[in-house]
Design a protein around this motif. Structure first.
Motif, PDB file in Angstrom:
ATOM      1  N   CYS A  27      36.053 -10.187  -6.340  1.00 13.24           N
ATOM      2  CA  CYS A  27      35.189  -9.129  -7.093  1.00 13.24           C
ATOM      3  C   CYS A  27      36.414  -7.828  -7.038  1.00 13.24           C
ATOM      4  O   CYS A  27      36.292  -7.103  -8.152  1.00 13.24           O
ATOM      5  CB  CYS A  27      33.925  -8.766  -6.382  1.00 13.24           C
ATOM      6  SG  CYS A  27      32.683  -9.819  -6.682  1.00 13.24           S
ATOM      7  N   ALA A  28      36.870  -7.561  -5.758  1.00 14.23           N
ATOM      8  CA  ALA A  28      37.936  -6.611  -5.760  1.00 14.23           C
ATOM      9  C   ALA A  28      39.203  -6.707  -6.777  1.00 14.23           C
ATOM     10  O   ALA A  28      39.559  -5.737  -7.446  1.00 14.23           O
ATOM     11  CB  ALA A  28      38.346  -6.367  -4.483  1.00 14.23           C
ATOM     12  N   VAL A  84      38.668  -8.324  -9.533  1.00 11.98           N
ATOM     13  CA  VAL A  84      38.223  -8.107 -11.041  1.00 11.98           C
ATOM     14  C   VAL A  84      38.197  -6.483 -11.256  1.00 11.98           C
ATOM     15  O   VAL A  84      38.373  -6.091 -12.359  1.00 11.98           O
ATOM     16  CB  VAL A  84      36.895  -8.877 -11.247  1.00 11.98           C
ATOM     17  CG1 VAL A  84      36.180  -8.243 -12.388  1.00 11.98           C
ATOM     18  CG2 VAL A  84      37.175 -10.407 -11.343  1.00 11.98           C
ATOM     19  N   ALA A  85      37.828  -5.818 -10.295  1.00 15.17           N
ATOM     20  CA  ALA A  85      37.832  -4.361 -10.238  1.00 15.17           C
ATOM     21  C   ALA A  85      39.010  -3.791 -10.523  1.00 15.17           C
ATOM     22  O   ALA A  85      39.312  -2.849 -11.266  1.00 15.17           O
ATOM     23  CB  ALA A  85      37.093  -3.753  -9.113  1.00 15.17           C
ATOM     24  N   LYS A 139      39.919  -4.224 -14.122  1.00 14.11           N
ATOM     25  CA  LYS A 139      39.375  -3.000 -15.009  1.00 14.11           C
ATOM     26  C   LYS A 139      39.711  -1.591 -14.552  1.00 14.11           C
ATOM     27  O   LYS A 139      39.534  -0.495 -15.288  1.00 14.11           O
ATOM     28  CB  LYS A 139      37.838  -3.225 -14.718  1.00 14.11           C
ATOM     29  CG  LYS A 139      37.484  -4.206 -15.012  1.00 14.11           C
ATOM     30  CD  LYS A 139      35.641  -4.342 -14.922  1.00 14.11           C
ATOM     31  CE  LYS A 139      35.230  -5.490 -15.651  1.00 14.11           C
ATOM     32  NZ  LYS A 139      33.608  -5.751 -15.520  1.00 14.11           N
ATOM     33  N   ALA A 179      39.896   0.261 -11.704  1.00 16.25           N
ATOM     34  CA  ALA A 179      39.094   0.813 -10.426  1.00 16.25           C
ATOM     35  C   ALA A 179      40.134   1.273  -9.596  1.00 16.25           C
ATOM     36  O   ALA A 179      40.681   0.432  -9.025  1.00 16.25           O
ATOM     37  CB  ALA A 179      38.141   0.136  -9.785  1.00 16.25           C
ATOM     38  N   TRP A 207      39.298   2.437  -6.338  1.00 19.18           N
ATOM     39  CA  TRP A 207      38.841   2.216  -5.252  1.00 19.18           C
ATOM     40  C   TRP A 207      39.172   0.797  -4.965  1.00 19.18           C
ATOM     41  O   TRP A 207      38.999   0.551  -3.510  1.00 19.18           O
ATOM     42  CB  TRP A 207      37.380   2.477  -5.033  1.00 19.18           C
ATOM     43  CG  TRP A 207      36.633   1.805  -6.097  1.00 19.18           C
ATOM     44  CD1 TRP A 207      36.363   2.181  -7.157  1.00 19.18           C
ATOM     45  CD2 TRP A 207      36.205   0.422  -6.273  1.00 19.18           C
ATOM     46  NE1 TRP A 207      35.428   1.274  -8.058  1.00 19.18           N
ATOM     47  CE2 TRP A 207      35.439   0.177  -7.277  1.00 19.18           C
ATOM     48  CE3 TRP A 207      36.154  -0.672  -5.189  1.00 19.18           C
ATOM     49  CZ2 TRP A 207      34.812  -1.102  -7.713  1.00 19.18           C
ATOM     50  CZ3 TRP A 207      35.723  -1.905  -5.373  1.00 19.18           C
ATOM     51  CH2 TRP A 207      34.957  -1.913  -6.632  1.00 19.18           C
ATOM     52  N   ALA A 208      39.279  -0.088  -5.623  1.00 21.72           N
ATOM     53  CA  ALA A 208      39.533  -1.599  -5.473  1.00 21.72           C
ATOM     54  C   ALA A 208      40.996  -1.718  -4.520  1.00 21.72           C
ATOM     55  O   ALA A 208      40.917  -2.874  -4.022  1.00 21.72           O
ATOM     56  CB  ALA A 208      39.648  -2.244  -6.779  1.00 21.72           C
TER      57      ALA A 208
END
Length: 112
Positions: free
Chosen positions: A50-51, A53-54, A57, A59, A61-62
């Protein structure tokens, strides 16, 4: 990170599904049941994926989450060494590369 997360999920599923695949060690101080280790690896794999994928995108914070979760996964794989040494060493090396890449990559504001 997505690949590392996928590999951790596969590791966890194999520990949950078939306990006879792995070496059983006696008197290991961190000797959880293989099913418990499997769930630990599945959860860490999902978080790492999930990190990842973030990160794709954009992000910011990832990066921090990725470094922390990859560090925890590296520790979990170190404790997993007696059960599957070769697999654990490969995932430890992959986690080191993930942490290095996240810490040395330029921030999105420094690109242009």
């Amino acid at each position: 990170m997505i690949f590392g997360g996928f590999m951790a999920i596969v590791e966890g599923i194999s520990a949950i599904a078939e306990d006879r695949v792995f070496l059983s060690t006696r008197h290991y101080i961190y000797g959880f049941d293989l099913t418990a280790w499997g769930w630990i690896h599945v959860i860490l794999g999902v978080l790492i994926g999930c990190a990842g994928v973030a990160l794709f995108k954009g992000a910011t914070w990832a990066r921090t989450v990725g470094v922390v979760v990859a560090g925890v996964a590296m520790l979990a794989n170190f404790l997993w060494l007696p059960y599957a040494p070769f697999w654990a060493l490969i995932l430890i090396a992959l986690d080191v590369v993930i942490i290095w890449a996240l810490c040395t990559a330029p921030s999105p504001s420094d690109e242009f």
